[in-house]
Design an enzyme around this catalytic site. Structure first.
Site, PDB file in Angstrom:
ATOM      1  N   GLY A  48      -5.015  14.328  27.017  1.00 34.96           N
ATOM      2  CA  GLY A  48      -3.793  14.374  26.692  1.00 34.96           C
ATOM      3  C   GLY A  48      -3.287  15.858  26.666  1.00 34.96           C
ATOM      4  N   GLN A  53       1.533  22.891  23.479  1.00 37.47           N
ATOM      5  CA  GLN A  53       0.251  23.452  23.705  1.00 37.47           C
ATOM      6  C   GLN A  53       0.507  24.480  24.846  1.00 37.47           C
ATOM      7  OE1 GLN A  53      -1.998  19.516  23.653  1.00 37.47           O
ATOM      8  NE2 GLN A  53      -3.340  21.014  23.052  1.00 37.47           N
ATOM      9  N   CYS A 101      -9.462  18.923  20.844  1.00 37.60           N
ATOM     10  CA  CYS A 101      -8.265  19.219  21.238  1.00 37.60           C
ATOM     11  C   CYS A 101      -8.487  20.580  21.880  1.00 37.60           C
ATOM     12  CB  CYS A 101      -7.455  19.708  19.944  1.00 37.60           C
ATOM     13  SG  CYS A 101      -5.799  20.075  20.128  1.00 37.60           S
ATOM     14  N   LEU A 102      -7.763  20.687  23.220  1.00 40.89           N
ATOM     15  CA  LEU A 102      -7.891  21.593  24.014  1.00 40.89           C
ATOM     16  C   LEU A 102      -7.241  23.081  23.344  1.00 40.89           C
ATOM     17  CD1 LEU A 102      -6.419  20.224  27.269  1.00 40.89           C
ATOM     18  CD2 LEU A 102      -8.810  20.667  26.600  1.00 40.89           C
ATOM     19  N   HIS A 143      -2.627  11.733  18.116  1.00 40.52           N
ATOM     20  CA  HIS A 143      -2.997  13.142  18.086  1.00 40.52           C
ATOM     21  C   HIS A 143      -2.081  13.588  19.184  1.00 40.52           C
ATOM     22  CE1 HIS A 143      -6.010  16.217  18.986  1.00 40.52           C
ATOM     23  NE2 HIS A 143      -5.283  16.628  19.730  1.00 40.52           N
ATOM     24  N   GLU A 144      -1.730  13.383  20.120  1.00 46.87           N
ATOM     25  CA  GLU A 144      -0.716  14.063  21.019  1.00 46.87           C
ATOM     26  C   GLU A 144       0.985  14.109  20.392  1.00 46.87           C
ATOM     27  OE1 GLU A 144      -1.633  15.908  23.371  1.00 46.87           O
ATOM     28  OE2 GLU A 144      -3.631  14.937  23.398  1.00 46.87           O
ATOM     29  N   HIS A 147       1.088  16.885  17.462  1.00 53.07           N
ATOM     30  CA  HIS A 147       1.412  18.253  18.004  1.00 53.07           C
ATOM     31  C   HIS A 147       3.048  18.606  18.035  1.00 53.07           C
ATOM     32  CE1 HIS A 147      -2.404  19.986  19.528  1.00 53.07           C
ATOM     33  NE2 HIS A 147      -2.568  18.723  20.240  1.00 53.07           N
TER      34      HIS A 147
HETATM   35 NI    NI Z   1      -4.477  18.298  20.876  1.00 55.01          NI
END
Ligand code: NI
Length: 179
Positions: A48, A53, A101-102, A143-144, A147
């Site tokens: 995701g 981000q 997480c990226l 999670h997304e 953000h």
């Molecule tokens: Ni993330």
């Protein structure tokens, strides 16, 4: 265009994002953002990605899970664009699970999340989305959408002994998420 993914420590990742204005649904501007997000997510093998981000503080996320090298054991999630989302846990049940997480590359941690979740919001044309999900799908959405409120998963952790480097915790995933 593949965009740079901001890493934890970047102040804008910790800021709440604004709702996407109605006039942008169906716009070329939104399509460009979504195209960049998708390309960036796929190139990083993410499950995701949230707009903040890549430095865009608007309430837009996307996710998909299909034969993902970073999450080989989880069941698949259809590709979804979710805009201006609203999340409602269906009961008090919470379960622990591993997340990455990226924006926190090379790390994994155990995070408590609501097990069953209803989420609503809009697709890129303004069409309504209304789904009830559980398990990893519910986890990814939480999670997304975190953000969008400036929350990264380590901020949700309750046991920091369950936080560490992917290459140590999951040697079989080493190199899959450290870029
Ligand atoms: Ni993330």
């Amino acid at each position: 265009m593949i965009r740079p993914i901001l890493k934890m420590g970047t102040p804008s990742l910790m800021e709440p994002s604004a709702a996407l204005p109605k006039k942008l649904f169906g716009s070329a501007e939104l399509q460009q953002l979504l195209a960049d997000m998708k390309e960036t997510m796929i190139s990083a093998s993410g499950a995701g990605l949230a707009a903040p981000q890549i430095g865009e503080n608007v309430r837009v996320v996307m996710f998909e899970l299909k034969n993902n090298v970073r999450y080989p054991d989880e069941e698949s999630i259809p590709f979804t664009i979710l805009i201006n989302p609203k999340l409602t846990p269906l009961d008090d049940e919470v379960e622990d699970g591993w997340e990455g997480c990226l924006s926190v590359p090379g790390m994994r941690g155990v995070v408590p999340r609501a097990t069953k979740l209803r989420y609503t919001g809009f697709d890129e044309h303004g069409g309504k989305i209304d789904r009830t999900v559980s398990g990893f799908h519910a986890r990814v959405v939480q999670h997304e959408c975190d953000h969008l409120d400036g929350v990264l998963y380590p901020m949700r952790m309750t046991d920091m002994s369950q936080f560490g480097f992917t290459e140590i915790l999951f040697p079989e995933l080493a190199g899959k998420d450290d870029d």
